[in-house]
Scaffold this motif. Structure first.
Motif, PDB file in Angstrom:
ATOM      1  N   LYS A  94       0.075   7.391  -6.884  1.00 49.06           N
ATOM      2  CA  LYS A  94       0.696   6.150  -7.798  1.00 49.06           C
ATOM      3  C   LYS A  94       2.090   6.757  -8.086  1.00 49.06           C
ATOM      4  N   CYS A 103       5.282  -1.494  -4.684  1.00 48.45           N
ATOM      5  CA  CYS A 103       3.779  -1.772  -4.992  1.00 48.45           C
ATOM      6  C   CYS A 103       3.422  -3.105  -4.983  1.00 48.45           C
ATOM      7  N   ARG A 104       3.778  -3.555  -3.779  1.00 46.14           N
ATOM      8  CA  ARG A 104       3.179  -4.977  -3.694  1.00 46.14           C
ATOM      9  C   ARG A 104       1.875  -4.922  -3.399  1.00 46.14           C
ATOM     10  N   GLU A 105       1.077  -5.704  -4.212  1.00 46.51           N
ATOM     11  CA  GLU A 105      -0.386  -5.837  -4.095  1.00 46.51           C
ATOM     12  C   GLU A 105      -0.884  -6.441  -2.992  1.00 46.51           C
ATOM     13  N   GLU A 106      -0.138  -7.420  -2.217  1.00 46.90           N
ATOM     14  CA  GLU A 106      -0.692  -7.959  -1.035  1.00 46.90           C
ATOM     15  C   GLU A 106      -0.403  -6.901   0.043  1.00 46.90           C
ATOM     16  N   MET A 108      -0.669  -3.450  -0.430  1.00 48.54           N
ATOM     17  CA  MET A 108      -2.031  -2.492  -0.673  1.00 48.54           C
ATOM     18  C   MET A 108      -3.368  -3.354  -0.421  1.00 48.54           C
ATOM     19  N   ASP A 109      -3.428  -4.551  -0.472  1.00 49.02           N
ATOM     20  CA  ASP A 109      -4.697  -5.051   0.079  1.00 49.02           C
ATOM     21  C   ASP A 109      -4.762  -5.221   1.289  1.00 49.02           C
ATOM     22  N   GLU A 114      -7.454   1.528  -1.913  1.00 46.55           N
ATOM     23  CA  GLU A 114      -8.144   1.094  -3.184  1.00 46.55           C
ATOM     24  C   GLU A 114      -7.582   1.659  -4.327  1.00 46.55           C
ATOM     25  N   ARG A 115      -7.364   0.684  -5.409  1.00 44.54           N
ATOM     26  CA  ARG A 115      -6.579   1.148  -6.431  1.00 44.54           C
ATOM     27  C   ARG A 115      -7.049   2.458  -7.224  1.00 44.54           C
TER      28      ARG A 115
END
Ligand SMILES: Nc1ncnc2c1ncn2[C@@H]1O[C@H](COP(=O)(O)OP(=O)(O)OP(=O)(O)O)[C@@H](O)[C@H]1O
Length: 210
Positions: A94, A103-106, A108-109, A114-115
């Motif tokens: 983190k 830290c862009r969610e898209e 990471m997806d 995995e979070r």
């Protein structure tokens, strides 16, 4: 923007043979360049010099005509083959991502991060899982040039495709300049707009035989 190696020469020790001699190479924003050449010929060394990890003994690296910035997160990001060497072993993932502001969610997806991995230390992740973090981090908003040094060699085919799909999308949308070192000609054909053979721009043989 443009990044340029101008008349760069390098060797690892005073008495060692020259690895690079009088090498010049430019990469423009929006270009995707494949760097090829025989094994052990100096591709990784050149990429490290271009990214500011090693200093050239002769010549210079110029970003829009100026030396690379020494402070802050570099606009020139290098992703190498060994993610474990690129990440602070004492930080949880983190913090690694937060440090880069990426830290862009898209992202990471798209990379399948995995979070739950965010709470782990680097030693608690596999090489492939760590490499996804290196890719995510390299895509922070201030990046203009991305150098990928055989970054996907250690990964399975599905993860490789996942990572390259995201890289290509980001590079194209943001018009980043990409320089990739690879021995995989199919991947290079898919990704690159131009190929450079290091043996054609390196003058080490000419000089050492004199
Ligand atoms: N830290 C180092 N100290 C001394 N010599 C080194 C070091 N790193 C690389 N070399 C040498 O420099 C030469 C160029 O290595 P480099 O890794 O740049 O080649 P490469 O073209 O990327 O090779 P490959 O395609 O096999 O990955 C090699 O002969 C290598 O043994």
């Amino acid at each position: 923007m443009q990044i340029e190696a101008r008349n760069v020469s390098f060797r690892y020790g005073e008495k060692s043979p020259w690895i690079l001699k009088d090498v010049s190479l430019k990469v423009e924003e929006g270009e995707r360049v494949g760097l090829i050449g025989p094994s052990g010929y100096g591709k990784s060394t050149l990429v490290k010099i271009l990214a500011g990890y090693l200093r050239p003994l002769e010549g210079e690296i110029l970003l829009d005509g100026k030396p690379l910035p020494e402070k802050g997160i570099s606009p020139v990001q290098l992703i190498y083959q060994h993610p474990e060497k690129a990440i602070n072993p004492r930080w949880k993932m983190k913090k690694v991502l937060e440090e880069s502001g990426m830290c862009r969610e898209e992202v990471m997806d798209a990379l399948g991060i995995e979070r739950e991995w965010l709470q782990r230390y680097p030693r608690e992740l596999s090489g492939g899982e760590l490499q996804r973090f290196c890719v995510a981090r390299s895509l922070f908003h201030g990046t203009h040039f991305l150098f990928a040094d055989e970054m996907s060699t250690m990964l399975d085919v599905i993860t490789q495709a996942q990572i390259w799909n995201l890289m290509l999308k980001e590079v194209t949308q943001r018009r980043l300049g990409l320089l990739m070192v690879t021995h995989n000609s199919n991947l290079a054909k898919r990704v690159c707009t131009r190929m450079v053979d290091l043996s054609e721009i390196n003058h080490k043989e000419e000089r050492t035989s004199m």
